[in-house]
Design an enzyme around this catalytic site. Structure first.
Site, mmCIF file in Angstrom:
data_model
loop_
_atom_site.group_PDB
_atom_site.id
_atom_site.type_symbol
_atom_site.label_atom_id
_atom_site.label_comp_id
_atom_site.label_asym_id
_atom_site.label_seq_id
_atom_site.Cartn_x
_atom_site.Cartn_y
_atom_site.Cartn_z
ATOM 1 N N ASP A 121 0.843 -1.193 0.000
ATOM 2 C CA ASP A 121 0.000 0.000 0.000
ATOM 3 C C ASP A 121 0.887 1.256 0.000
ATOM 4 O OD1 ASP A 121 -2.136 1.746 0.118
ATOM 5 O OD2 ASP A 121 -2.436 1.524 2.279
ATOM 6 N N ARG A 262 3.575 12.308 11.135
ATOM 7 C CA ARG A 262 2.242 12.288 10.526
ATOM 8 C C ARG A 262 1.539 11.035 11.009
ATOM 9 N NH1 ARG A 262 -0.185 9.594 6.258
ATOM 10 N NH2 ARG A 262 -1.580 10.742 4.885
ATOM 11 N N ASP A 264 -0.899 8.531 10.667
ATOM 12 C CA ASP A 264 -1.678 8.058 9.524
ATOM 13 C C ASP A 264 -3.024 7.478 9.962
ATOM 14 O OD1 ASP A 264 -1.835 7.172 6.686
ATOM 15 O OD2 ASP A 264 -1.853 5.183 7.604
ATOM 16 N N GLU A 306 -3.544 12.871 10.136
ATOM 17 C CA GLU A 306 -4.152 12.636 8.826
ATOM 18 C C GLU A 306 -5.631 12.333 9.056
ATOM 19 O OE1 GLU A 306 -4.815 10.019 4.963
ATOM 20 O OE2 GLU A 306 -4.358 9.094 6.875
ATOM 21 N N ASP A 374 -2.468 10.611 -2.364
ATOM 22 C CA ASP A 374 -3.739 9.880 -2.371
ATOM 23 C C ASP A 374 -4.688 10.428 -3.445
ATOM 24 O OD1 ASP A 374 -3.481 7.798 -0.565
ATOM 25 O OD2 ASP A 374 -3.857 9.096 1.158
ATOM 26 N N ARG A 498 -3.727 5.090 -7.903
ATOM 27 C CA ARG A 498 -3.042 6.207 -7.246
ATOM 28 C C ARG A 498 -1.596 6.338 -7.723
ATOM 29 N NH1 ARG A 498 -4.236 4.998 -1.048
ATOM 30 N NH2 ARG A 498 -3.650 2.938 -1.803
HETATM 31 C C1 GLC Z 1 -3.665 6.859 4.638
HETATM 32 C C2 GLC Z 1 -2.673 7.006 3.493
HETATM 33 C C3 GLC Z 1 -3.085 6.099 2.364
HETATM 34 C C4 GLC Z 1 -3.160 4.684 2.881
HETATM 35 C C5 GLC Z 1 -4.045 4.567 4.129
HETATM 36 C C6 GLC Z 1 -3.897 3.260 4.816
HETATM 37 O O1 GLC Z 1 -4.917 7.297 4.289
HETATM 38 O O2 GLC Z 1 -2.587 8.347 3.099
HETATM 39 O O3 GLC Z 1 -2.206 6.208 1.277
HETATM 40 O O4 GLC Z 1 -3.675 3.843 1.873
HETATM 41 O O5 GLC Z 1 -3.695 5.541 5.083
HETATM 42 O O6 GLC Z 1 -2.708 3.199 5.538
#
Ligand code: GLC
Length: 618
Positions: A121, A262, A264, A306, A374, A498
């Site tokens: 991912d 950050r 996430d 985030e 993203d 993406r």
């Molecule tokens: C956040 C990231 C994204 C990722 C998701 C799962 O939203 O920005 O790219 O797929 O987390 O970790």
């Protein structure tokens, strides 16, 4: 001398610790109800403090004395993939001069930690929180880069992926091997009964690529919770060991010299039956604890949340004045609304969105951006749009048609993401330049189209730079990099569109920056000029009062910024029409240096903007 230093450090630590002790204990006990575990956590925090380098401790003291250090209008961010930009961490270090030439003093490197190929991912499936992906380098390289950044005045940001681990993480492997202790760090269920109850209330993040929130593990005969991809197993923060270990991983990053962490997918970290498993009160308890732990061990670091949610859900992650949580959040709705405005040439919703943002306390710091790694999720204020005759499903379809280029006369290029034919919902992927028309005009050899595309691209950046907070450029945007379709040939990437906007940085484009008249020359220098103006005027700072102003033309957006000594006005033309405005107010055009009152009128070409410094009357 050495002993004196030691004592001073101890005193500093104790002072910070005492300041937060009661609240930290209170919140910890609320979730975990074990004094013994709490004391263990406190001991481990102190050890992490002891391991923190002198340089970092010195910086902590400096930043503690100036807690608003990141709120200046001289901040400029860039986000990038290490591998795509320069191959390795050492490569990034070698190219710090380029990064600095972009004016950047905040650098976000996309996830770097070990992550299995093909199930990564984009690095957000972490297999080891203490190891770097071998092809990018080592932990020592990262620490070295952080040192260099610190010396050169660049704050370094890294992701802390706390909601889940990769299925290859040691905990997950041991859980899969049947060890109950490790299964308890995730959400394991023997039957479908409880997962089914969750599915009734929990929405899906990736409805087409990963339907459902659980994954069946046939070898174990169990279901495991996987909110994102099936190979990303959700961590169970009810388990104090998970919290403890993850806090240590967080402090590990801080001790490497990472300035901005950050967090996430933070709204997802607490799960509760019968809820959406998003933004639950316990999430805020955990973030608040992280803030306090940071302030005790490493107060120089910042938490960037985030939170990709609607505005009412975002602001609570700042916490309160007495009990702050994140230092910074993404201005996600504004970003999506900007692109809606491009497609509709109607600024009303953007104005409404800005009014919401401008009514928030000025102490809140947002990260402003046009594009990131993203997709764009079209999280717009549909209730308001409905009043203007735009219904959610057809409007999303219109936006997706417009930006994929299938809408008549559209200049944009890009692809859908998670297109769900049943609900007709889809998100969108593409680079800023491709969405602005650079790709299409370049492909068709359309010079007029290119002029317009560059103007739109610059106008959107001018809009972003007109906001307080930290503007963040997505690497490649400074040279108008377009979509990269090569991901379709890579079996590890082909299913995730993406990657269209995660292409390798095109260094040959950067070579054109000094070549008069090239797209890169116009974009790069245009941006540099705006960034320099922004740095020079206090009214771009967080202390200024920003407001939108009435406009009788919905294609135009007016924003004023008023500080103690300055009044600025930005006018942004989101339409393809030329706008001629009668103008009598005295002021200077900040970009051309011209006196606007002399002309008696303002001419805005299609997608043009002006930044004016007005004579301050009151
Ligand atoms: C956040 C990231 C994204 C990722 C998701 C799962 O939203 O920005 O790219 O797929 O987390 O970790």
């Amino acid at each position: 001398m050495w002993l004196q230093d030691m004592n001073r450090e101890r005193e500093t630590y104790q002072k910070r610790f005492k300041r937060h002790y009661d609240e930290l204990k209170w919140l910890y006990m609320e979730l975990y109800d074990s004094m013994e575990n709490f004391e263990r956590l406190c001991g481990a925090m102190e050890e992490m403090y002891d391991q923190r380098k002198k340089d970092l401790k010195r910086q902590d003291l400096k930043r503690e004395a100036d807690p608003d250090w990141f709120k200046g209008h001289d901040m400029l961010g860039m986000m990038m993939y290490t591998g795509q930009f320069a191959g390795t961490l050492k490569g990034v270090e070698e190219h710090l001069d380029y990064i600095r030439s972009c004016g950047v003093n905040y650098l976000h490197l996309m996830p770097l930690m070990e992550s299995p190929k093909g199930r990564s991912d984009g690095g957000y499936a972490v297999a080891d929180f203490r190891k770097i992906q071998p092809e990018l380098g080592t932990v020592e390289d990262l620490e070295h880069l952080a040192d260099q950044c610190r010396l050169q005045g660049i704050s370094l940001c890294l992701d802390f992926v706390m909601n889940h681990t990769s299925e290859d993480h040691e905990w997950a492997r041991r859980a899969r091997a049947g060890e109950k202790e490790y299964q308890d760090r995730y959400f394991f269920y023997d039957s479908w009964e409880i997962p089914m109850q969750f599915e009734r209330t929990v929405p899906q993040v990736f409805p087409t690529t990963a339907p459902g929130n659980f994954t069946w593990l046939p070898e174990l005969g169990k279901h495991v919770m996987t909110t994102f991809y099936p190979y990303q197993w959700d961590l169970n923060y009810r388990n104090p060991t998970v919290f403890h270990e993850m806090i240590m991983n967080f402090l590990f990053l801080a001790n490497l010299g990472i300035d901005v962490i950050r967090i996430d997918a933070v709204p997802y970290i607490w799960k509760e039956l019968g809820t959406t498993c998003r933004n639950l009160p316990q999430v805020h308890t955990i973030v608040r604890m992280m803030r306090m732990i940071g302030e005790i061990v490493c107060p120089g670091i910042l938490l960037l949340g985030e939170v990709v949610m609607e505005p009412v859900k975002v602001a609570p992650y700042f916490g309160t004045v007495e009990k702050p949580e994140c230092h910074m959040l993404y201005n996600v709705t504004t970003m999506a609304t900007i692109w809606h405005t491009v497609a509709t040439q109607d600024t009303r919703l953007l104005r409404k969105q800005l009014d919401t943002v401008y009514s928030l306390p000025r102490t809140y710091t947002f990260l402003n951006y046009l594009r990131c790694h993203d997709d764009i999720g079209w999280g717009l204020d549909y209730d308001t749009l409905a009043q203007w005759g735009m219904q959610q499903i057809p409007h999303k379809e219109f936006l997706n048609n417009f930006f994929t280029g299938s809408w008549q006369d559209s200049f944009s290029r890009g692809e859908l993401y998670n297109n769900d034919p049943i609900t007709r919902d889809a998100r969108f992927c593409g680079t800023t330049a491709s969405m602005c028309g650079v790709e299409k005009a370049g492909y068709c050899g359309d010079d007029g189209g290119m002029v317009q595309a560059i103007r739109l691209d610059l106008m959107l950046h001018a809009f972003m730079l007109f906001q307080a907070g930290i503007p963040v450029i997505y690497s490649g945007d400074e040279v108008g990099q377009v979509n990269d379709y090569t991901y379709k040939e890579d079996p590890d990437k082909m299913l995730d569109s993406r990657y269209i906007h995660r292409g390798a940085f095109q260094w040959h484009l950067a070579d054109n920056i000094d070549k008069e008249g090239t797209v890169q020359n116009q974009l790069f220098n245009g941006l540099r000029q705006l960034e320099t103006i922004r740095q020079a005027h206090e009214a771009f700072g967080a202390g200024a009062q920003a407001a939108t102003c009435d406009s009788c033309d919905s294609a135009l957006l007016y924003i004023s910024r008023t500080s103690e000594n300055e009044k600025l006005l930005g006018i942004f033309n989101f339409s393809q029409a030329v706008k001629i405005l009668d103008w009598t107010i005295g002021g200077i055009n900040l970009v051309t240096g011209g006196d606007v009152a002399e002309e008696k009128r303002l001419v805005l070409r299609p997608y043009d903007f002006v930044w004016l410094k007005l004579e301050k009357t009151e």
